[in-house]
Motif scaffolding. Structure first.
Motif, PDB file in Angstrom:
ATOM      1  N   MET A   1       0.872  -1.231  -0.067  1.00  0.00           N
ATOM      2  CA  MET A   1      -0.096   0.095  -0.100  1.00  0.00           C
ATOM      3  C   MET A   1       0.864   1.304   0.033  1.00  0.00           C
ATOM      4  O   MET A   1       0.659   2.284  -0.481  1.00  0.00           O
ATOM      5  CB  MET A   1      -0.795   0.157   1.183  1.00  0.00           C
ATOM      6  CG  MET A   1      -2.080   0.850   1.121  1.00  0.00           C
ATOM      7  SD  MET A   1      -3.143   0.658  -0.400  1.00  0.00           S
ATOM      8  CE  MET A   1      -3.098   2.249  -0.840  1.00  0.00           C
ATOM      9  N   LYS A   2       2.117   1.163   0.754  1.00  0.00           N
ATOM     10  CA  LYS A   2       2.920   2.461   0.574  1.00  0.00           C
ATOM     11  C   LYS A   2       3.472   2.686  -0.928  1.00  0.00           C
ATOM     12  O   LYS A   2       3.546   3.861  -1.046  1.00  0.00           O
ATOM     13  CB  LYS A   2       4.121   2.157   1.631  1.00  0.00           C
ATOM     14  CG  LYS A   2       5.175   3.034   1.645  1.00  0.00           C
ATOM     15  CD  LYS A   2       6.090   2.675   2.790  1.00  0.00           C
ATOM     16  CE  LYS A   2       7.280   3.951   2.742  1.00  0.00           C
ATOM     17  NZ  LYS A   2       8.380   3.637   3.685  1.00  0.00           N
ATOM     18  N   TRP A   3       3.719   1.600  -1.424  1.00  0.00           N
ATOM     19  CA  TRP A   3       4.235   1.939  -2.883  1.00  0.00           C
ATOM     20  C   TRP A   3       3.011   2.381  -3.831  1.00  0.00           C
ATOM     21  O   TRP A   3       3.306   3.326  -4.541  1.00  0.00           O
ATOM     22  CB  TRP A   3       4.641   0.340  -3.361  1.00  0.00           C
ATOM     23  CG  TRP A   3       5.008   0.691  -4.990  1.00  0.00           C
ATOM     24  CD1 TRP A   3       6.618   0.707  -5.138  1.00  0.00           C
ATOM     25  CD2 TRP A   3       4.564   0.620  -6.273  1.00  0.00           C
ATOM     26  NE1 TRP A   3       6.753   0.691  -6.424  1.00  0.00           N
ATOM     27  CE2 TRP A   3       5.563   0.607  -7.203  1.00  0.00           C
ATOM     28  CE3 TRP A   3       3.248   0.445  -6.363  1.00  0.00           C
ATOM     29  CZ2 TRP A   3       5.153   0.532  -8.544  1.00  0.00           C
ATOM     30  CZ3 TRP A   3       2.885   0.261  -7.668  1.00  0.00           C
ATOM     31  CH2 TRP A   3       3.973   0.426  -8.777  1.00  0.00           C
ATOM     32  N   ILE A   4       1.917   1.709  -3.601  1.00  0.00           N
ATOM     33  CA  ILE A   4       0.788   2.116  -4.357  1.00  0.00           C
ATOM     34  C   ILE A   4       0.371   3.808  -4.117  1.00  0.00           C
ATOM     35  O   ILE A   4       0.292   4.371  -4.913  1.00  0.00           O
ATOM     36  CB  ILE A   4      -0.658   1.448  -4.106  1.00  0.00           C
ATOM     37  CG1 ILE A   4      -0.319   0.038  -4.644  1.00  0.00           C
ATOM     38  CG2 ILE A   4      -1.757   2.009  -4.610  1.00  0.00           C
ATOM     39  CD1 ILE A   4      -1.472  -1.036  -4.305  1.00  0.00           C
ATOM     40  N   LYS A   5       0.476   4.184  -2.907  1.00  0.00           N
ATOM     41  CA  LYS A   5       0.224   5.435  -2.397  1.00  0.00           C
ATOM     42  C   LYS A   5       1.353   6.455  -2.913  1.00  0.00           C
ATOM     43  O   LYS A   5       0.964   7.369  -3.474  1.00  0.00           O
ATOM     44  CB  LYS A   5       0.168   5.638  -0.954  1.00  0.00           C
ATOM     45  CG  LYS A   5       0.020   7.123  -0.331  1.00  0.00           C
ATOM     46  CD  LYS A   5       0.197   7.143   1.132  1.00  0.00           C
ATOM     47  CE  LYS A   5      -0.212   8.303   1.496  1.00  0.00           C
ATOM     48  NZ  LYS A   5       0.777   9.486   1.226  1.00  0.00           N
ATOM     49  N   ALA A   6       2.668   5.998  -3.010  1.00  0.00           N
ATOM     50  CA  ALA A   6       3.407   6.707  -3.749  1.00  0.00           C
ATOM     51  C   ALA A   6       3.332   7.193  -5.127  1.00  0.00           C
ATOM     52  O   ALA A   6       3.789   8.152  -5.526  1.00  0.00           O
ATOM     53  CB  ALA A   6       4.871   6.195  -3.461  1.00  0.00           C
ATOM     54  N   LYS A   7       2.863   6.088  -5.851  1.00  0.00           N
ATOM     55  CA  LYS A   7       2.600   6.218  -7.182  1.00  0.00           C
ATOM     56  C   LYS A   7       1.524   6.970  -7.867  1.00  0.00           C
ATOM     57  O   LYS A   7       1.573   7.722  -8.597  1.00  0.00           O
ATOM     58  CB  LYS A   7       2.562   4.659  -7.630  1.00  0.00           C
ATOM     59  CG  LYS A   7       2.358   4.664  -9.169  1.00  0.00           C
ATOM     60  CD  LYS A   7       2.482   3.269  -9.790  1.00  0.00           C
ATOM     61  CE  LYS A   7       1.945   3.362 -11.452  1.00  0.00           C
ATOM     62  NZ  LYS A   7       3.468   3.904 -11.870  1.00  0.00           N
ATOM     63  N   TYR A   8       0.394   6.864  -7.161  1.00  0.00           N
ATOM     64  CA  TYR A   8      -0.917   7.430  -7.552  1.00  0.00           C
ATOM     65  C   TYR A   8      -1.348   8.667  -6.605  1.00  0.00           C
ATOM     66  O   TYR A   8      -2.108   9.324  -7.129  1.00  0.00           O
ATOM     67  CB  TYR A   8      -2.033   6.406  -7.570  1.00  0.00           C
ATOM     68  CG  TYR A   8      -1.788   5.428  -8.559  1.00  0.00           C
ATOM     69  CD1 TYR A   8      -1.878   5.666  -9.899  1.00  0.00           C
ATOM     70  CD2 TYR A   8      -1.419   4.037  -8.226  1.00  0.00           C
ATOM     71  CE1 TYR A   8      -1.606   4.532 -10.852  1.00  0.00           C
ATOM     72  CE2 TYR A   8      -1.127   3.041  -9.228  1.00  0.00           C
ATOM     73  CZ  TYR A   8      -1.469   3.287 -10.451  1.00  0.00           C
ATOM     74  OH  TYR A   8      -1.078   2.321 -11.560  1.00  0.00           O
ATOM     75  N   TRP A   9      -1.053   8.836  -5.401  1.00  0.00           N
ATOM     76  CA  TRP A   9      -1.222   9.991  -4.543  1.00  0.00           C
ATOM     77  C   TRP A   9      -0.214  10.750  -4.134  1.00  0.00           C
ATOM     78  O   TRP A   9       1.022  10.442  -4.259  1.00  0.00           O
ATOM     79  CB  TRP A   9      -2.024   9.282  -3.251  1.00  0.00           C
ATOM     80  CG  TRP A   9      -3.494   8.912  -3.459  1.00  0.00           C
ATOM     81  CD1 TRP A   9      -4.472   9.627  -3.255  1.00  0.00           C
ATOM     82  CD2 TRP A   9      -3.819   7.492  -3.905  1.00  0.00           C
ATOM     83  NE1 TRP A   9      -5.782   8.960  -3.392  1.00  0.00           N
ATOM     84  CE2 TRP A   9      -5.388   7.580  -3.896  1.00  0.00           C
ATOM     85  CE3 TRP A   9      -3.352   6.443  -4.391  1.00  0.00           C
ATOM     86  CZ2 TRP A   9      -5.901   6.402  -4.148  1.00  0.00           C
ATOM     87  CZ3 TRP A   9      -3.957   5.371  -4.681  1.00  0.00           C
ATOM     88  CH2 TRP A   9      -5.344   5.401  -4.582  1.00  0.00           C
ATOM     89  N   ARG A  10      -0.576  12.018  -4.064  1.00  0.00           N
ATOM     90  CA  ARG A  10       0.419  13.145  -3.658  1.00  0.00           C
ATOM     91  C   ARG A  10      -0.191  13.891  -2.614  1.00  0.00           C
ATOM     92  O   ARG A  10      -1.423  13.838  -2.270  1.00  0.00           O
ATOM     93  CB  ARG A  10       0.601  14.096  -5.002  1.00  0.00           C
ATOM     94  CG  ARG A  10       1.074  13.518  -6.269  1.00  0.00           C
ATOM     95  CD  ARG A  10       2.323  13.180  -6.304  1.00  0.00           C
ATOM     96  NE  ARG A  10       3.057  12.504  -7.602  1.00  0.00           N
ATOM     97  CZ  ARG A  10       2.623  11.411  -8.035  1.00  0.00           C
ATOM     98  NH1 ARG A  10       2.141  10.305  -7.140  1.00  0.00           N
ATOM     99  NH2 ARG A  10       3.106  10.821  -9.289  1.00  0.00           N
ATOM    100  N   ARG A  11       0.866  14.872  -2.178  1.00  0.00           N
ATOM    101  CA  ARG A  11       0.422  15.786  -1.050  1.00  0.00           C
ATOM    102  C   ARG A  11       0.207  17.111  -2.083  1.00  0.00           C
ATOM    103  O   ARG A  11       1.388  17.427  -2.743  1.00  0.00           O
ATOM    104  CB  ARG A  11       1.655  15.977   0.006  1.00  0.00           C
ATOM    105  CG  ARG A  11       1.075  16.846   0.975  1.00  0.00           C
ATOM    106  CD  ARG A  11       2.003  16.825   2.283  1.00  0.00           C
ATOM    107  NE  ARG A  11       1.597  17.898   3.199  1.00  0.00           N
ATOM    108  CZ  ARG A  11       0.644  17.333   4.226  1.00  0.00           C
ATOM    109  NH1 ARG A  11       0.193  16.046   4.088  1.00  0.00           N
ATOM    110  NH2 ARG A  11       0.241  18.088   5.072  1.00  0.00           N
ATOM    111  N   PHE A  12      -0.697  17.790  -1.815  1.00  0.00           N
ATOM    112  CA  PHE A  12      -1.193  19.000  -2.437  1.00  0.00           C
ATOM    113  C   PHE A  12      -1.976  20.044  -1.818  1.00  0.00           C
ATOM    114  O   PHE A  12      -3.016  19.533  -1.184  1.00  0.00           O
ATOM    115  CB  PHE A  12      -1.953  18.604  -3.776  1.00  0.00           C
ATOM    116  CG  PHE A  12      -2.190  19.829  -4.784  1.00  0.00           C
ATOM    117  CD1 PHE A  12      -1.380  20.516  -5.300  1.00  0.00           C
ATOM    118  CD2 PHE A  12      -3.642  20.009  -5.160  1.00  0.00           C
ATOM    119  CE1 PHE A  12      -1.577  21.497  -6.306  1.00  0.00           C
ATOM    120  CE2 PHE A  12      -3.976  21.108  -5.668  1.00  0.00           C
ATOM    121  CZ  PHE A  12      -2.784  21.739  -6.491  1.00  0.00           C
ATOM    122  N   LYS A  13      -1.548  21.288  -1.697  1.00  0.00           N
ATOM    123  CA  LYS A  13      -2.268  22.484  -0.907  1.00  0.00           C
ATOM    124  C   LYS A  13      -2.346  21.872   0.437  1.00  0.00           C
ATOM    125  O   LYS A  13      -3.484  21.983   0.955  1.00  0.00           O
ATOM    126  CB  LYS A  13      -3.615  22.594  -1.403  1.00  0.00           C
ATOM    127  CG  LYS A  13      -3.187  23.514  -3.011  1.00  0.00           C
ATOM    128  CD  LYS A  13      -4.467  23.979  -3.415  1.00  0.00           C
ATOM    129  CE  LYS A  13      -4.277  24.907  -4.575  1.00  0.00           C
ATOM    130  NZ  LYS A  13      -5.619  25.210  -5.299  1.00  0.00           N
TER     131      LYS A  13
END
Length: 488
Positions: A425-437
């Motif tokens: 899940m850590k790898w998946i989050k890093a690939k598809y989700w970002r920190r924004f605003k």
């Protein structure tokens, strides 16, 4: 003469080898200005009850080259521009569009049969039949719609909100809110549903009452349709899918407000005004969907009988299964919203049916795009989210917007896990989700970001001025300014 002068000006400015006007050289501002001036004259003649002048102006407009240009422009810029009729013809190039405008003629006009297709109904297994005219027939309908619109706007019910310029479903919902939100407001609501409205309107009633050239109207209404290689005649109704059909359907139902006011808004001396409306009977209509308020259930039953008589004259009837009389504390659905009083306070929210439909649409979109690029999925979802949230942005929506974001987030995690079943899940989050605003878990490629429903601003909608006519200069400015303010 005025049209000829403007045509000469446009032709003189065209840079062509044969000194002819081409589609790209047309000054659409001048075209619309000329058509609007003729439509304004129709409205002014109508207000003075000069029907002979109205007919002459309609004839002048229908035979105007500028009106023909505008009619072709409308059918080649709308959503159905790439959907041909039974002849397979599409007007895709400037040359074809100009030739179409020049060839558009009411002389010896005969409409071709419609191409029958079926589209899905929201939340229903039954499909809705649509008739697709040829491009030429669509342009002819658009041309005669220009002559009918001024009359429909001038004679239409004040509380008719559907398929009219500068009016929307939001105006209908705001009218309902204004009518029912007070402590002393009506407590009973008649929810009207007309059985097969577009399909069952009496043919003779339309021919005798719709103020346009009878032969053209017959061609539009009686063209028949082709399905699986067979020709089927049309015996009643106005075809769903035609440009002119919503205008005709509105004109058929116009007058419903008047029969209600004649019965409930009339003073002992014969005057009509809301101050004599002791039974609190008010109508609001969006196309063939309408509700009527009343102070008692008995009054609502009486209104139902009056409307049934009104519809019967037009070959229509209320659906007994879907027409209901409801108390405001139980609530009712109208145009995708639920109206209900909680301890005397009226709240308007997205209806459960509307919520169910948007969640299903999002799930299907994610499932269909399970193998596509993330950016393509974001683009598809953003269009759905923005459209639905904008529609509900003037009602009590903050909680449902948050719920929608949560549901989308869970579906997207499933989408990502399915694509990378052997990754953490850590790898998946890093690939598809970002920190924004200052927010984590934003579904993003780094350039494209998924729209969050909860970021939609809630803004109260201001009801349109019910007497405003878009074909009168003094009202046109108000309506255009209001439209700009709403979009800002």
């Amino acid at each position: 003469m005025e049209e000829a002068a403007i045509y000469v000006i446009m032709t003189a400015t065209a840079v062509l080898t044969k000194y002819e006007l081409t589609w790209d050289d047309v000054s659409w501002e001048k075209v619309e200005d000329y058509v609007n001036r003729l439509q304004t004259r129709i409205v002014k003649a109508l207000k003075k009850a000069k029907w002979h002048l109205v007919k002459r102006l309609q004839h002048l407009l229908a035979n105007s080259f500028f009106a023909r240009l505008l009619a072709v422009w409308r059918v080649t810029t709308n959503k159905g521009k790439n959907t041909p009729g039974i002849d397979g013809v599409k007007w895709t190039t400037p040359r074809l569009k100009m030739k179409a405008a020049e060839a558009l003629s009411s002389r010896k006009y005969h409409a071709k049969p419609l191409k029958r297709v079926f589209i899905e109904k929201k939340g229903k297994k039954k499909k809705r039949p649509l008739g697709i005219p040829t491009m030429y027939d669509r342009a002819m309908q658009a041309l005669y719609a220009l002559t009918l619109e001024p009359i429909a706007e001038t004679n239409g019910d004040r509380v008719s909100m559907g398929f009219r310029k500068y009016r929307s479903a939001k105006d209908a919902s705001q009218f309902v809110f204004n009518t029912l939100s007070r402590k002393a407001s009506a407590e009973w609501i008649l929810e009207g549903d007309i059985k097969g409205c577009f399909d069952n309107i009496d043919y003779d009633w339309m021919i005798n009452r719709i103020p346009m050239e009878k032969r053209k109207l017959k061609e539009f209404l009686k063209s028949g349709f082709m399905y699986k290689g067979k020709l089927f005649p049309t015996k009643s109704g106005t075809p769903q899918g035609g440009i002119i059909s919503p205008i005709i359907a509105n004109m058929v139902l116009d007058g419903m407000e008047k029969v209600i006011q004649e019965r409930y808004w009339r003073s002992p001396t014969g005057l009509i005004g809301v101050q004599w409306n002791k039974q609190k009977v008010n109508l609001v209509r969006y196309a063939d969907d309408f509700i009527v308020t009343a102070n008692t259930k008995e009054t609502a039953e009486e209104v139902k009988s009056i409307i049934s008589g009104f519809l019967a004259e037009r070959g229509l009837e209320l659906s007994e299964e879907k027409t209901e009389i409801t108390h405001i504390t139980k609530g009712f659905d109208f145009l995708g919203w639920n109206f209900r009083k909680y301890k005397g306070k009226l709240l308007v929210k997205a209806s459960q049916k509307s919520i169910k439909n948007i969640l299903e649409k999002i799930r299907n979109t994610i499932r269909i795009n399970r193998a596509t690029k993330q950016s393509d999925l974001i683009w598809s979802l953003n269009a759905i989210i923005r459209g639905w949230c904008n529609y509900h942005s003037h009602v009590v929506s903050k909680e449902i917007f948050k719920r929608l974001d949560n549901k989308i987030h869970k579906n997207l995690i499933c989408w990502a896990k399915r694509r990378h079943s052997n990754k953490s899940m850590k790898w998946i989050k890093a690939k598809y989700w970002r920190r924004f605003k200052d927010r984590d878990w934003i579904f993003s490629t780094g350039k494209e970001h998924l729209t969050l429903a909860c970021d939609t601003k809630i803004r109260r909608h201001n009801l349109v001025r019910l007497t405003a006519n878009p074909f009168l200069p003094e009202d046109r400015k108000y309506l255009r300014d209001r439209n700009k303010t709403r979009r800002a």
